[in-house]
Write a protein that holds these residues in place. Sequence first.
Motif, PDB file in Angstrom:
ATOM      1  N   PRO A  95       0.827  -1.245   0.047  1.00  0.00           N
ATOM      2  CA  PRO A  95       0.131   0.028  -0.053  1.00  0.00           C
ATOM      3  C   PRO A  95       0.817   1.286   0.143  1.00  0.00           C
ATOM      4  N   CYS A  96       0.390   2.046  -0.886  1.00  0.00           N
ATOM      5  CA  CYS A  96       0.972   3.606  -0.769  1.00  0.00           C
ATOM      6  C   CYS A  96       2.463   3.501  -1.098  1.00  0.00           C
ATOM      7  N   GLY A  97       2.913   2.595  -1.745  1.00  0.00           N
ATOM      8  CA  GLY A  97       4.438   2.504  -2.358  1.00  0.00           C
ATOM      9  C   GLY A  97       5.060   2.090  -1.238  1.00  0.00           C
ATOM     10  N   GLY A  98       4.695   1.292  -0.220  1.00  0.00           N
ATOM     11  CA  GLY A  98       5.749   1.064   1.055  1.00  0.00           C
ATOM     12  C   GLY A  98       6.645  -0.092   0.628  1.00  0.00           C
ATOM     13  N   THR A  99       7.786  -0.080   1.291  1.00  0.00           N
ATOM     14  CA  THR A  99       8.752  -0.974   1.238  1.00  0.00           C
ATOM     15  C   THR A  99       8.847  -1.904   2.559  1.00  0.00           C
ATOM     16  N   LEU A 100       9.574  -3.090   2.377  1.00  0.00           N
ATOM     17  CA  LEU A 100       9.359  -4.021   3.607  1.00  0.00           C
ATOM     18  C   LEU A 100      10.789  -4.742   3.301  1.00  0.00           C
ATOM     19  N   ARG A 101      11.386  -4.814   4.459  1.00  0.00           N
ATOM     20  CA  ARG A 101      12.775  -5.322   4.593  1.00  0.00           C
ATOM     21  C   ARG A 101      12.597  -6.575   5.492  1.00  0.00           C
ATOM     22  N   LEU A 102      13.098  -7.778   5.358  1.00  0.00           N
ATOM     23  CA  LEU A 102      12.825  -8.968   6.098  1.00  0.00           C
ATOM     24  C   LEU A 102      14.029  -9.687   6.243  1.00  0.00           C
ATOM     25  N   LEU A 103      14.277 -10.295   7.507  1.00  0.00           N
ATOM     26  CA  LEU A 103      15.381 -11.050   7.664  1.00  0.00           C
ATOM     27  C   LEU A 103      14.901 -12.511   7.936  1.00  0.00           C
ATOM     28  N   VAL A 104      15.070 -13.471   6.772  1.00  0.00           N
ATOM     29  CA  VAL A 104      14.760 -14.891   6.763  1.00  0.00           C
ATOM     30  C   VAL A 104      15.704 -15.940   7.281  1.00  0.00           C
ATOM     31  N   GLU A 105      15.326 -16.544   8.363  1.00  0.00           N
ATOM     32  CA  GLU A 105      16.328 -17.578   9.050  1.00  0.00           C
ATOM     33  C   GLU A 105      15.860 -18.912   8.591  1.00  0.00           C
ATOM     34  N   PRO A 106      16.869 -19.667   7.829  1.00  0.00           N
ATOM     35  CA  PRO A 106      16.459 -20.677   7.325  1.00  0.00           C
ATOM     36  C   PRO A 106      16.740 -22.070   8.067  1.00  0.00           C
ATOM     37  N   LYS A 107      17.387 -21.774   9.301  1.00  0.00           N
ATOM     38  CA  LYS A 107      17.581 -22.788  10.356  1.00  0.00           C
ATOM     39  C   LYS A 107      17.526 -22.146  11.704  1.00  0.00           C
ATOM     40  N   PRO A 108      16.385 -21.564  11.987  1.00  0.00           N
ATOM     41  CA  PRO A 108      16.088 -21.329  13.411  1.00  0.00           C
ATOM     42  C   PRO A 108      16.455 -22.331  14.392  1.00  0.00           C
ATOM     43  N   GLU A 109      17.020 -22.116  15.724  1.00  0.00           N
ATOM     44  CA  GLU A 109      17.445 -23.139  16.704  1.00  0.00           C
ATOM     45  C   GLU A 109      16.435 -23.537  17.330  1.00  0.00           C
ATOM     46  N   LEU A 110      15.746 -24.658  17.415  1.00  0.00           N
ATOM     47  CA  LEU A 110      14.644 -25.069  18.176  1.00  0.00           C
ATOM     48  C   LEU A 110      14.810 -24.918  19.536  1.00  0.00           C
ATOM     49  N   ALA A 111      16.086 -25.347  20.000  1.00  0.00           N
ATOM     50  CA  ALA A 111      16.141 -25.042  21.558  1.00  0.00           C
ATOM     51  C   ALA A 111      15.803 -23.812  22.031  1.00  0.00           C
ATOM     52  N   ILE A 112      16.379 -22.870  21.311  1.00  0.00           N
ATOM     53  CA  ILE A 112      16.351 -21.324  21.531  1.00  0.00           C
ATOM     54  C   ILE A 112      14.912 -21.061  21.550  1.00  0.00           C
ATOM     55  N   LEU A 113      14.147 -21.403  20.444  1.00  0.00           N
ATOM     56  CA  LEU A 113      12.630 -21.285  20.330  1.00  0.00           C
ATOM     57  C   LEU A 113      11.867 -21.552  21.400  1.00  0.00           C
ATOM     58  N   GLU A 114      12.350 -22.844  21.800  1.00  0.00           N
ATOM     59  CA  GLU A 114      11.639 -23.603  23.144  1.00  0.00           C
ATOM     60  C   GLU A 114      11.905 -23.032  24.399  1.00  0.00           C
ATOM     61  N   LYS A 115      13.054 -22.421  24.547  1.00  0.00           N
ATOM     62  CA  LYS A 115      13.400 -21.755  25.858  1.00  0.00           C
ATOM     63  C   LYS A 115      12.470 -20.171  25.777  1.00  0.00           C
ATOM     64  N   LEU A 116      12.304 -19.515  24.532  1.00  0.00           N
ATOM     65  CA  LEU A 116      11.910 -18.487  24.554  1.00  0.00           C
ATOM     66  C   LEU A 116      10.292 -18.702  24.739  1.00  0.00           C
ATOM     67  N   LEU A 117       9.703 -19.593  24.270  1.00  0.00           N
ATOM     68  CA  LEU A 117       8.329 -19.888  24.522  1.00  0.00           C
ATOM     69  C   LEU A 117       8.038 -20.155  26.035  1.00  0.00           C
ATOM     70  N   GLU A 118       8.809 -20.741  26.811  1.00  0.00           N
ATOM     71  CA  GLU A 118       8.669 -21.129  28.090  1.00  0.00           C
ATOM     72  C   GLU A 118       8.806 -19.799  28.767  1.00  0.00           C
ATOM     73  N   ALA A 119       9.768 -19.106  28.416  1.00  0.00           N
ATOM     74  CA  ALA A 119      10.027 -17.733  29.376  1.00  0.00           C
ATOM     75  C   ALA A 119       8.690 -16.560  29.157  1.00  0.00           C
ATOM     76  N   ARG A 128      15.903 -11.764  22.169  1.00  0.00           N
ATOM     77  CA  ARG A 128      16.582 -12.707  21.658  1.00  0.00           C
ATOM     78  C   ARG A 128      17.493 -11.938  20.383  1.00  0.00           C
ATOM     79  N   THR A 129      18.789 -12.427  20.491  1.00  0.00           N
ATOM     80  CA  THR A 129      19.692 -11.957  19.795  1.00  0.00           C
ATOM     81  C   THR A 129      20.078 -12.662  18.558  1.00  0.00           C
ATOM     82  N   VAL A 130      20.144 -12.393  17.081  1.00  0.00           N
ATOM     83  CA  VAL A 130      20.400 -13.196  16.289  1.00  0.00           C
ATOM     84  C   VAL A 130      21.476 -12.885  15.352  1.00  0.00           C
ATOM     85  N   GLN A 131      22.520 -13.438  15.226  1.00  0.00           N
ATOM     86  CA  GLN A 131      23.811 -12.979  14.542  1.00  0.00           C
ATOM     87  C   GLN A 131      23.643 -13.148  12.938  1.00  0.00           C
ATOM     88  N   VAL A 132      23.446 -12.222  12.292  1.00  0.00           N
ATOM     89  CA  VAL A 132      23.047 -12.151  10.863  1.00  0.00           C
ATOM     90  C   VAL A 132      24.082 -13.087  10.212  1.00  0.00           C
TER      91      VAL A 132
END
Length: 317
Positions: A95-119, A128-132
């Motif tokens: 909409p309205c000429g908007g621009t979108l920038r995405l960081l796509v992670e092909p191998k997200p770490e399950l253990a980290i996401l599980e701990k995040l969900l628990e927290a 959460r800090t991701v090294q690009v």
Amino acid sequence: MNSTDLSVLKSAVNWLQAGHPVAVATVVQTWGSAPRPVGSWLAIRADGQVAGSVSGGCVEDDLIRRVQTEILTRDTPEMVVYGVTQQEAARFGLPCGGTLRLLVEPKPELAILEKLLEAIASHQITRRTVQVSTGKSSLSTGSRNDEFVCTELEMQTSYGPRWRMVIIGAGQLSLYTADFALASDFEVIVIDPREEYAEGLSRDDVIFYKGMPDDILLEIGVDPHTAVVALTHDPKLDDMALMEALRSPAFYVGALGSRKNTQARKERLLEFDLNQEQVERLHGPVGLYIGALTPPEIAVSILAEVIAVKYGVNIAK
């Protein structure tokens, strides 16, 4: 983290636990008009199943194709940009000429996401800090004042209840208000010392304190990300809470009652070491006027006013 992005996290964890290849896309920057804010998530499974959105449906089809054919074969995150030119914006329906920038992670770490969900389930704000360059991620303690950060080196996002609503009273109206507040991504705390109400409140999604409201408010602390809503209709309880809330930096303080009762309450509060400026912070009658009659309708009006104040919208009663 809002309720939509929490469901994305849950889906990503479930899919990874089941052995599916999954990519996670995060909105890291927008220009112009964009339907989703930075930090929003989209999880994409290898078979094309998705959870969440990053553009309201404008770019998802192309992103799914790119994930399936290119990105999932990689080991490190990729930055994807849509709508750089006016032609691309029109092509992808931004909409309205908007621009979108995405960081796509092909191998997200399950253990980290599980701990995040628990927290998050434990009402903990977590960063959460991701090294690009590598895709490796880590978790640390976050705060309500955290900002989203994305540089060439890393992305930092905080998840959990950034806003909080404290409800005085555990009656029917309070429970409806709690439901709408939870759906609007508030952490909800209910305070009520009355035995008859304490017995009926047993919910995992609401934090309940059985005690005097003024004491509990001092115990938990009230910050600028907190709204306090007094709904007992009992001056002995509501006024005690309001005396502390109106002295605090809470962004919203409201109380149930008619205009006549509100004026009488303000006069009482002036007798308890509150000044005129503090007393005038009180929103009463609580909620926007929408002709509400039933408890669910009144709860809608309360959340509408709280959200308006949260975003700095000028409201007139």
